[in-house]
Motif scaffolding. Structure first.
Motif, PDB file in Angstrom:
ATOM      1  N   THR A 129       0.831  -1.203   0.000  1.00 33.78           N
ATOM      2  CA  THR A 129       0.000   0.000   0.000  1.00 33.78           C
ATOM      3  C   THR A 129       0.865   1.254   0.000  1.00 33.78           C
ATOM      4  N   LEU A 130       1.930   1.239   0.801  1.00 35.76           N
ATOM      5  CA  LEU A 130       2.818   2.396   0.902  1.00 35.76           C
ATOM      6  C   LEU A 130       3.405   2.773  -0.447  1.00 35.76           C
ATOM      7  N   VAL A 131       3.799   1.783  -1.243  1.00 36.69           N
ATOM      8  CA  VAL A 131       4.440   2.080  -2.529  1.00 36.69           C
ATOM      9  C   VAL A 131       3.441   2.100  -3.691  1.00 36.69           C
ATOM     10  N   ALA A 155      10.141  -1.241  -1.244  1.00 39.09           N
ATOM     11  CA  ALA A 155       9.296  -1.849  -0.211  1.00 39.09           C
ATOM     12  C   ALA A 155      10.042  -2.972   0.502  1.00 39.09           C
ATOM     13  N   ARG A 156      10.755  -3.791  -0.252  1.00 41.82           N
ATOM     14  CA  ARG A 156      11.524  -4.890   0.357  1.00 41.82           C
ATOM     15  C   ARG A 156      12.587  -4.343   1.301  1.00 41.82           C
ATOM     16  N   ASN A 184       9.231  11.570  -6.723  1.00 45.31           N
ATOM     17  CA  ASN A 184       8.071  12.032  -5.950  1.00 45.31           C
ATOM     18  C   ASN A 184       7.617  10.961  -4.963  1.00 45.31           C
ATOM     19  N   GLU A 185       7.608   9.700  -5.415  1.00 47.73           N
ATOM     20  CA  GLU A 185       7.223   8.592  -4.548  1.00 47.73           C
ATOM     21  C   GLU A 185       8.187   8.463  -3.372  1.00 47.73           C
ATOM     22  N   LEU A 186       9.480   8.594  -3.655  1.00 43.22           N
ATOM     23  CA  LEU A 186      10.477   8.435  -2.603  1.00 43.22           C
ATOM     24  C   LEU A 186      10.340   9.528  -1.551  1.00 43.22           C
ATOM     25  N   VAL A 187      10.068  10.750  -1.979  1.00 43.93           N
ATOM     26  CA  VAL A 187       9.828  11.844  -1.032  1.00 43.93           C
ATOM     27  C   VAL A 187       8.668  11.491  -0.100  1.00 43.93           C
TER      28      VAL A 187
END
Length: 280
Positions: A129-131, A155-156, A184-187
């Motif tokens: 869900t987070l990623v 995620a891993r 953007n996702e990493l932020v």
């Protein structure tokens, strides 16, 4: 996971790394490097090819050992931090197991450390869900795009709730549009996890967009030329519009000026005796 906030996430003091050569005195990849990374801080390492960026990351990860100097992660020797699972690692290639699903790949480190099946599945579901891959939990790597595979790799790396992420050009193989989306996702992910990050990149815009500080390294032997504080506010609040910000362009120019001429200088170095030695 280490919860200590009173000690640095990473403390590198006077580190040098010399690789033995078949003939001659060897190759000095890093020379007297000192750097401190605070808990929750995002620090990028940038410099010309061969400057020792990846070597430094490998030393922090205890995948190699320094010739001299010391490295501590949350107050522990790097080896103990590795044993205690205080950090996660993400490389340029996702390195997913093709016979495991997205969920299965994320569960792998937990499985290797004896976590029960139910707990593994709960944690994998949280991270999926987070990623942003909730619809792909049962898919296999060859059914995913490159950017999606890197999300699984991130995620891993977060499976055991590390307080530090070590990332070696994780978006380097992606096209520009996917790369910006992944930034953007990493932020967002870093804002949610509060993990510190040490991030190796060749991209000046990527380093500036992601970082609290950008560490500019010199050509081999790798030394820290300068550290640029990116005055763009908290990393967690950064979005797409930041790339049009005047301060963003100012930091870009500052880093670029520090790097100017390094690639040409690095290319002209004598590589004799360096065959087979990785000093990125």
């Amino acid at each position: 996971m280490t919860n200590t906030t009173s000690v640095p996430a990473v403390d590198i003091h006077g580190v040098s790394r010399i690789f033995a050569a078949r003939k001659g005195p060897g190759v000095t990849a890093l020379d007297d490097v000192s750097l401190t990374v605070a808990p929750g801080e995002f620090v990028s390492l940038i410099g010309p090819s061969g400057c020792g960026k990846s070597t430094l990351l490998r030393l922090v990860a205890d995948l190699d050992v320094p010739t001299s100097g010391s490295i501590e992660v949350f107050g522990k020797p790097a080896r103990q931090a590795r044993i205690d699972q205080d950090y996660g690692i993400v490389f340029q290639q996702a390195g997913l197991l093709p016979w495991r699903t997205v969920a299965g790949n994320i569960e792998l480190p937990l499985e290797l450390h004896g976590v029960g099946k139910a707990a593994r599945r709960r944690r994998a579901a949280e991270l999926i869900t987070l990623v942003g891959l909730s619809d792909f939990a049962s898919h296999y790597p060859d059914q995913l795009s490159g950017g999606m595979q890197q999300r699984v790799a991130i995620a891993r790396s977060l499976a055991e709730s590390p307080s530090l992420l070590l990332m070696d050009e994780p978006f380097g193989a992606l096209d520009e549009m996917t790369r910006e989306r992944m930034q953007n996702e990493l932020v967002r992910i870093c804002a949610e996890t509060q993990a510190a990050v040490v991030f190796v990149t060749h991209s000046i815009p990527e380093a500036v967009f992601l970082s609290n500080r950008v560490v500019v390294m010199s050509p081999r032997p790798g030394r820290i030329r300068s550290i640029v504080s990116v005055g763009l506010g908290d990393v967690s609040g950064r979005g797409e519009g930041l790339r049009e910000n005047e301060g963003f362009f100012h930091s870009l120019s500052e880093v670029r000026d520090l790097l100017h001429g390094d690639d040409a200088a690095g290319a002209s170095e004598n590589q004799a005796g360096a065959r087979g030695v990785e000093t990125r």
